[in-house]
Design a protein around this motif. Structure first.
Motif, short mmCIF file in Angstrom:
data_model
loop_
_atom_site.label_atom_id
_atom_site.label_comp_id
_atom_site.label_asym_id
_atom_site.label_seq_id
_atom_site.Cartn_x
_atom_site.Cartn_y
_atom_site.Cartn_z
N GLY A 8 -17.13 -72.59 -27.14
CA GLY A 8 -17.23 -72.63 -25.07
C GLY A 8 -17.17 -73.81 -24.93
O GLY A 8 -16.57 -73.61 -23.57
N GLY A 9 -16.08 -74.98 -25.67
CA GLY A 9 -15.93 -75.89 -25.46
C GLY A 9 -14.64 -75.98 -24.49
O GLY A 9 -13.84 -74.61 -24.98
N GLY A 10 -14.14 -76.41 -23.76
CA GLY A 10 -13.47 -76.88 -23.17
C GLY A 10 -12.38 -77.83 -22.56
O GLY A 10 -13.28 -79.05 -22.33
N LEU A 11 -11.69 -77.73 -21.52
CA LEU A 11 -10.51 -78.37 -20.71
C LEU A 11 -10.96 -78.41 -18.96
O LEU A 11 -10.20 -76.93 -19.52
CB LEU A 11 -9.25 -79.34 -20.90
N VAL A 12 -12.39 -79.01 -18.41
CA VAL A 12 -12.08 -78.58 -16.35
C VAL A 12 -11.83 -79.78 -15.83
O VAL A 12 -12.03 -80.68 -16.80
CB VAL A 12 -13.30 -77.83 -16.86
N GLN A 13 -11.59 -79.82 -14.86
CA GLN A 13 -12.31 -80.96 -13.71
C GLN A 13 -12.84 -80.79 -13.36
O GLN A 13 -13.83 -80.37 -13.71
CB GLN A 13 -11.21 -80.23 -12.74
N LEU A 18 -19.16 -74.74 -17.67
CA LEU A 18 -18.34 -74.41 -18.59
C LEU A 18 -19.97 -73.87 -19.62
O LEU A 18 -20.95 -74.28 -18.85
CB LEU A 18 -17.86 -75.71 -20.17
N ARG A 19 -20.00 -73.32 -20.21
CA ARG A 19 -21.20 -72.91 -21.12
C ARG A 19 -21.08 -72.65 -22.16
O ARG A 19 -19.90 -71.72 -22.94
CB ARG A 19 -22.09 -71.05 -20.96
N LEU A 20 -21.65 -73.10 -23.12
CA LEU A 20 -22.01 -73.77 -24.44
C LEU A 20 -22.35 -72.15 -25.64
O LEU A 20 -23.52 -72.09 -24.92
CB LEU A 20 -21.91 -75.13 -25.08
N SER A 21 -21.83 -72.10 -26.84
CA SER A 21 -22.66 -71.39 -27.51
C SER A 21 -23.64 -71.31 -28.34
O SER A 21 -22.22 -72.30 -28.71
CB SER A 21 -22.14 -69.98 -27.20
N CYS A 22 -24.11 -71.01 -28.89
CA CYS A 22 -24.71 -72.01 -30.13
C CYS A 22 -24.99 -70.84 -30.61
O CYS A 22 -26.33 -70.37 -30.72
CB CYS A 22 -25.63 -72.97 -30.15
N GLY A 35 -31.31 -77.61 -29.94
CA GLY A 35 -31.26 -78.69 -29.42
C GLY A 35 -29.71 -78.52 -29.48
O GLY A 35 -29.08 -78.83 -29.89
N TRP A 36 -29.93 -79.17 -27.91
CA TRP A 36 -28.05 -80.14 -28.07
C TRP A 36 -27.90 -81.22 -27.24
O TRP A 36 -28.84 -82.10 -27.66
CB TRP A 36 -27.75 -78.92 -26.75
N PHE A 37 -26.99 -82.03 -28.53
CA PHE A 37 -26.59 -83.12 -28.41
C PHE A 37 -25.09 -83.45 -28.19
O PHE A 37 -23.95 -82.47 -28.31
CB PHE A 37 -26.76 -84.01 -30.36
N ARG A 38 -24.54 -84.22 -28.14
CA ARG A 38 -23.42 -84.89 -27.33
C ARG A 38 -22.64 -86.63 -28.45
O ARG A 38 -23.82 -86.96 -28.60
CB ARG A 38 -22.79 -84.80 -25.88
N GLN A 39 -21.77 -86.81 -28.68
CA GLN A 39 -21.28 -88.01 -29.44
C GLN A 39 -20.01 -88.40 -29.18
O GLN A 39 -18.89 -87.15 -29.05
CB GLN A 39 -21.54 -87.38 -31.26
N ALA A 40 -19.40 -89.28 -28.14
CA ALA A 40 -18.31 -89.62 -27.99
C ALA A 40 -18.37 -90.47 -29.44
O ALA A 40 -18.76 -90.76 -30.15
CB ALA A 40 -18.19 -90.86 -26.49
N PRO A 41 -16.36 -90.89 -29.72
CA PRO A 41 -16.09 -91.70 -31.05
C PRO A 41 -16.39 -92.94 -30.57
O PRO A 41 -16.64 -93.79 -29.75
CB PRO A 41 -14.60 -91.91 -30.82
N GLY A 115 -24.56 -77.31 -35.77
CA GLY A 115 -23.01 -77.13 -36.15
C GLY A 115 -22.07 -78.18 -36.23
O GLY A 115 -22.72 -78.83 -36.76
N GLN A 116 -21.10 -77.66 -36.14
CA GLN A 116 -19.31 -78.54 -36.25
C GLN A 116 -18.79 -79.14 -35.39
O GLN A 116 -18.30 -79.88 -35.52
CB GLN A 116 -18.91 -77.67 -37.24
N GLY A 117 -19.81 -78.77 -34.06
CA GLY A 117 -19.35 -79.80 -33.17
C GLY A 117 -17.96 -78.32 -31.88
O GLY A 117 -17.22 -77.75 -32.41
N THR A 118 -17.94 -79.43 -30.83
CA THR A 118 -17.11 -78.64 -29.62
C THR A 118 -16.32 -79.27 -28.78
O THR A 118 -17.37 -79.82 -28.52
CB THR A 118 -17.58 -76.88 -29.23
N GLN A 119 -15.73 -79.20 -28.17
CA GLN A 119 -14.91 -80.70 -27.43
C GLN A 119 -14.94 -80.19 -26.70
O GLN A 119 -14.50 -79.32 -25.99
CB GLN A 119 -13.60 -81.33 -28.30
#
Length: 124
Positions: A8-13, A18-22, A35-41, A115-119
């Motif tokens: 469900g990841g992607g590019l939006v303005q 967006l709706r992410l699914s696990c 849980g949902w987590f996020r990480q930037a480089p 999981g492996q993550g979605t951008q």
């Protein structure tokens, strides 16, 4: 084999949604806190939201409160993260994870399966 697969990841303005699914397999999602987590480089992985196994209690980070909603569909063994009013600072790789801890654990070390993550990329 325990597996969690995000989509469900992607590019939006900015301002979009967006709706992410696990999707989980190898176990019953309702028996685990998801849980949902996020990480930037170059940054630490941070908790965004989670939904408890026992009573469906939820947690949201202050940065997403009022904009994101977590939910689960036990019939589909899937947990969702609805993200509205997205901002450029929400740009990250989003991961879902499973924990056997009760309540709403917030730390990455509380989660055994990932999981492996979605951008997710939000343009200004």
């Amino acid at each position: 084999e325990v597996q969690l697969v995000e989509s469900g990841g992607g590019l939006v303005q900015a301002g979009g949604s967006l709706r992410l699914s696990c999707a989980v397999s190898g176990f019953t999602s309702e028996d685990y806190t998801i849980g949902w987590f996020r990480q930037a480089p170059g940054k630490e992985r941070e908790g965004v939201s989670c939904i408890g196994s026992s009573d469906g209690s939820t947690y949201y980070a202050d940065s997403v409160k009022g904009r994101f909603t977590i939910s689960r569909d036990n019939a589909k063994n899937t947990v969702y993260l609805q993200m509205n009013s997205l901002k450029p600072e929400d740009t990250d790789v989003y991961y879902c994870a499973a924990s056997l801890r009760v309540g709403v654990p917030k730390a990455t070390y509380d989660y055994a399966y990932w999981g492996q993550g979605t951008q997710v990329t939000i343009s200004s």
